[in-house]
Design a protein around this motif. Sequence first.
Motif, PDB file in Angstrom:
ATOM      1  N   ALA A  31     -48.478 -26.305 -47.480  1.00 31.27           N
ATOM      2  CA  ALA A  31     -49.096 -27.085 -48.566  1.00 31.27           C
ATOM      3  C   ALA A  31     -48.813 -28.574 -48.410  1.00 31.27           C
ATOM      4  O   ALA A  31     -49.635 -29.423 -48.755  1.00 31.27           O
ATOM      5  N   LEU A  32     -47.636 -28.900 -47.894  1.00 33.36           N
ATOM      6  CA  LEU A  32     -47.264 -30.303 -47.687  1.00 33.36           C
ATOM      7  C   LEU A  32     -48.003 -30.921 -46.505  1.00 33.36           C
ATOM      8  O   LEU A  32     -48.353 -32.095 -46.525  1.00 33.36           O
ATOM      9  N   SER A  33     -48.219 -30.122 -45.469  1.00 35.72           N
ATOM     10  CA  SER A  33     -48.742 -30.651 -44.209  1.00 35.72           C
ATOM     11  C   SER A  33     -50.256 -30.565 -44.055  1.00 35.72           C
ATOM     12  O   SER A  33     -50.845 -31.353 -43.323  1.00 35.72           O
ATOM     13  N   ILE A  34     -50.882 -29.606 -44.733  1.00 41.29           N
ATOM     14  CA  ILE A  34     -52.320 -29.406 -44.573  1.00 41.29           C
ATOM     15  C   ILE A  34     -53.019 -29.685 -45.900  1.00 41.29           C
ATOM     16  O   ILE A  34     -52.955 -28.874 -46.836  1.00 41.29           O
ATOM     17  N   LYS A  35     -53.679 -30.815 -45.990  1.00 41.27           N
ATOM     18  CA  LYS A  35     -54.282 -31.259 -47.252  1.00 41.27           C
ATOM     19  C   LYS A  35     -55.294 -30.276 -47.822  1.00 41.27           C
ATOM     20  O   LYS A  35     -55.403 -30.097 -49.025  1.00 41.27           O
ATOM     21  N   GLU A  36     -56.069 -29.638 -46.941  1.00 48.18           N
ATOM     22  CA  GLU A  36     -57.133 -28.765 -47.429  1.00 48.18           C
ATOM     23  C   GLU A  36     -56.626 -27.370 -47.817  1.00 48.18           C
ATOM     24  O   GLU A  36     -57.406 -26.527 -48.284  1.00 48.18           O
ATOM     25  N   PHE A  37     -55.340 -27.110 -47.655  1.00 46.07           N
ATOM     26  CA  PHE A  37     -54.788 -25.798 -47.989  1.00 46.07           C
ATOM     27  C   PHE A  37     -54.888 -25.557 -49.500  1.00 46.07           C
ATOM     28  O   PHE A  37     -54.464 -26.366 -50.302  1.00 46.07           O
ATOM     29  N   ASN A  38     -55.493 -24.424 -49.861  1.00 49.01           N
ATOM     30  CA  ASN A  38     -55.744 -24.092 -51.263  1.00 49.01           C
ATOM     31  C   ASN A  38     -54.652 -23.156 -51.786  1.00 49.01           C
ATOM     32  O   ASN A  38     -54.408 -22.093 -51.198  1.00 49.01           O
ATOM     33  N   ILE A  39     -54.006 -23.523 -52.889  1.00 48.22           N
ATOM     34  CA  ILE A  39     -52.915 -22.699 -53.428  1.00 48.22           C
ATOM     35  C   ILE A  39     -53.362 -21.816 -54.600  1.00 48.22           C
ATOM     36  O   ILE A  39     -52.538 -21.132 -55.213  1.00 48.22           O
ATOM     37  N   ASP A  40     -54.655 -21.833 -54.918  1.00 48.98           N
ATOM     38  CA  ASP A  40     -55.154 -21.058 -56.064  1.00 48.98           C
ATOM     39  C   ASP A  40     -54.804 -19.578 -55.972  1.00 48.98           C
ATOM     40  O   ASP A  40     -54.568 -18.915 -56.986  1.00 48.98           O
ATOM     41  N   HIS A  41     -54.765 -19.062 -54.762  1.00 49.54           N
ATOM     42  CA  HIS A  41     -54.463 -17.644 -54.548  1.00 49.54           C
ATOM     43  C   HIS A  41     -53.018 -17.310 -54.924  1.00 49.54           C
ATOM     44  O   HIS A  41     -52.696 -16.171 -55.259  1.00 49.54           O
ATOM     45  N   TYR A  42     -52.157 -18.332 -54.881  1.00 48.04           N
ATOM     46  CA  TYR A  42     -50.724 -18.108 -55.112  1.00 48.04           C
ATOM     47  C   TYR A  42     -50.256 -18.523 -56.507  1.00 48.04           C
ATOM     48  O   TYR A  42     -49.263 -18.011 -57.002  1.00 48.04           O
ATOM     49  N   VAL A  43     -50.973 -19.469 -57.125  1.00 43.64           N
ATOM     50  CA  VAL A  43     -50.595 -19.928 -58.463  1.00 43.64           C
ATOM     51  C   VAL A  43     -51.845 -20.047 -59.336  1.00 43.64           C
ATOM     52  O   VAL A  43     -52.719 -20.873 -59.058  1.00 43.64           O
ATOM     53  N   PRO A  44     -51.958 -19.241 -60.395  1.00 43.88           N
ATOM     54  CA  PRO A  44     -53.118 -19.329 -61.286  1.00 43.88           C
ATOM     55  C   PRO A  44     -53.253 -20.723 -61.889  1.00 43.88           C
ATOM     56  O   PRO A  44     -52.252 -21.420 -62.084  1.00 43.88           O
ATOM     57  N   LEU A  45     -54.486 -21.117 -62.163  1.00 43.74           N
ATOM     58  CA  LEU A  45     -54.778 -22.465 -62.656  1.00 43.74           C
ATOM     59  C   LEU A  45     -53.988 -22.816 -63.916  1.00 43.74           C
ATOM     60  O   LEU A  45     -53.409 -23.903 -64.014  1.00 43.74           O
ATOM     61  N   ASN A  46     -53.944 -21.894 -64.898  1.00 42.60           N
ATOM     62  CA  ASN A  46     -53.251 -22.210 -66.153  1.00 42.60           C
ATOM     63  C   ASN A  46     -51.761 -22.416 -65.937  1.00 42.60           C
ATOM     64  O   ASN A  46     -51.130 -23.285 -66.547  1.00 42.60           O
ATOM     65  N   LYS A  47     -51.181 -21.636 -65.027  1.00 45.42           N
ATOM     66  CA  LYS A  47     -49.752 -21.791 -64.730  1.00 45.42           C
ATOM     67  C   LYS A  47     -49.502 -23.097 -63.974  1.00 45.42           C
ATOM     68  O   LYS A  47     -48.510 -23.794 -64.202  1.00 45.42           O
ATOM     69  N   ARG A  48     -50.419 -23.433 -63.098  1.00 45.86           N
ATOM     70  CA  ARG A  48     -50.308 -24.685 -62.338  1.00 45.86           C
ATOM     71  C   ARG A  48     -50.302 -25.883 -63.285  1.00 45.86           C
ATOM     72  O   ARG A  48     -49.492 -26.804 -63.138  1.00 45.86           O
ATOM     73  N   GLU A  49     -51.183 -25.850 -64.283  1.00 44.71           N
ATOM     74  CA  GLU A  49     -51.245 -26.951 -65.248  1.00 44.71           C
ATOM     75  C   GLU A  49     -49.972 -27.034 -66.072  1.00 44.71           C
ATOM     76  O   GLU A  49     -49.473 -28.127 -66.369  1.00 44.71           O
ATOM     77  N   SER A  50     -49.405 -25.879 -66.439  1.00 46.57           N
ATOM     78  CA  SER A  50     -48.155 -25.857 -67.209  1.00 46.57           C
ATOM     79  C   SER A  50     -47.016 -26.455 -66.391  1.00 46.57           C
ATOM     80  O   SER A  50     -46.180 -27.211 -66.911  1.00 46.57           O
ATOM     81  N   ILE A  51     -46.979 -26.134 -65.100  1.00 46.85           N
ATOM     82  CA  ILE A  51     -45.930 -26.667 -64.211  1.00 46.85           C
ATOM     83  C   ILE A  51     -46.051 -28.172 -64.082  1.00 46.85           C
ATOM     84  O   ILE A  51     -45.062 -28.901 -64.171  1.00 46.85           O
ATOM     85  N   LEU A  52     -47.264 -28.657 -63.892  1.00 40.27           N
ATOM     86  CA  LEU A  52     -47.487 -30.094 -63.743  1.00 40.27           C
ATOM     87  C   LEU A  52     -47.128 -30.843 -65.026  1.00 40.27           C
ATOM     88  O   LEU A  52     -46.564 -31.939 -64.991  1.00 40.27           O
ATOM     89  N   GLN A  53     -47.443 -30.250 -66.181  1.00 43.31           N
ATOM     90  CA  GLN A  53     -47.090 -30.879 -67.457  1.00 43.31           C
ATOM     91  C   GLN A  53     -45.579 -30.942 -67.629  1.00 43.31           C
ATOM     92  O   GLN A  53     -45.031 -31.951 -68.081  1.00 43.31           O
ATOM     93  N   ALA A  54     -44.896 -29.872 -67.249  1.00 39.22           N
ATOM     94  CA  ALA A  54     -43.434 -29.845 -67.337  1.00 39.22           C
ATOM     95  C   ALA A  54     -42.817 -30.850 -66.375  1.00 39.22           C
ATOM     96  O   ALA A  54     -41.839 -31.528 -66.697  1.00 39.22           O
TER      97      ALA A  54
END
Length: 348
Positions: free
Chosen positions: A288-311
């Motif tokens: 994820a750090l090295s490849i910009k186009e790498f998509n993490i949606d499969h590993y972290v659901p969108l709503n959880k991702r937003e909660s993490i970023l807010q925290a």
Amino acid sequence: METVVLSILKRINGERTIYSLFHLLQGKRSSQTIQDAHLYKITPYFHTYPSVTREGLEKMINRLQHRGLVEEIADTKVMLTGKGEATLEQELSKYRLPDYLNGWKYHQVTDTFWERLTLLIQVSSNLINQERSFIPVRNKRETLTWVKQYIKQQNEDRYKLAERLYGELICALDNEKTKPELVVLRLTGYRKIGLTTMQAAEWIGLEPAHYHFEFLNCLHAMFDKVLGNSEAYPLLNGLIRKAERNVPLTISTDKTYKLMQKGYTLEEIAAVRNLKQSTIEDHVVEIALSIKEFNIDHYVPLNKRESILQAAQRNSAKKLKQIKEQVADASYFEIRLVLAKYGDVEWS
């Protein structure tokens, strides 16, 4: 060197040991070092001082402690004191940190480029002065062979080649924020021997480590120009190893990535490779750090991702435990992965 160490320690803020700094300067290509470099925004210093030793760093930290600039908050973890903050600010008012230093981006091309460039300049200088007998400034057979072939590839008169090289260097080194003389002092030509690092530092009146970082700053600024407009710098552009222009993954992570691309789950990859699940997760974070186009949606659901970023916005983005307390259903892997992917986003 102390100024560089203090500035890195300030960013780490006591959240990693002093040895994370050691691995950063040495350029250790481990998932942890790579993650920390990005997380704390200290990638410019990656592999910029590989000669650093554990003993040397420990002694420097002890000196800084003795002078009251840092204090130990846990075993091998230190933070800047108020005096340390003031001292760092004072030093940076006299000498700003290098603007173009980019160890993470250029650490794999810098040494090779410099070896090729210095030999090409020496050969060109001697050829146009009709001198065929001289001791090469580089003795690595690989470099000697490469430069010899490179000159043949140009298929042009030696005088025109030298003139082109000179013109490209003049333009590439022209920068008000760098000190081109730090590079020029090191060049060897016809009846002229370039200075060593120590000699150049003494000549210019800089502490050796200060000279070293400023020298790298000049080269990296040159890389920015050359790679940003390769058509204007065909000779210099050709000296940069094309295969290593993009920072590759570590060998182990690359194997994991290839299996991921084939559709293997992380659990399956761990089993196939006989590695711990946590090791495979480290690999995913590095990807994820090295490849910009790498998509993490499969590993972290969108709503959880937003909660993490807010925290992360409410806390230090590096204090995973605080984020975990606020997003209880998120695993540490998910938090690290989100920060790896979006950690460089500046929040308002």
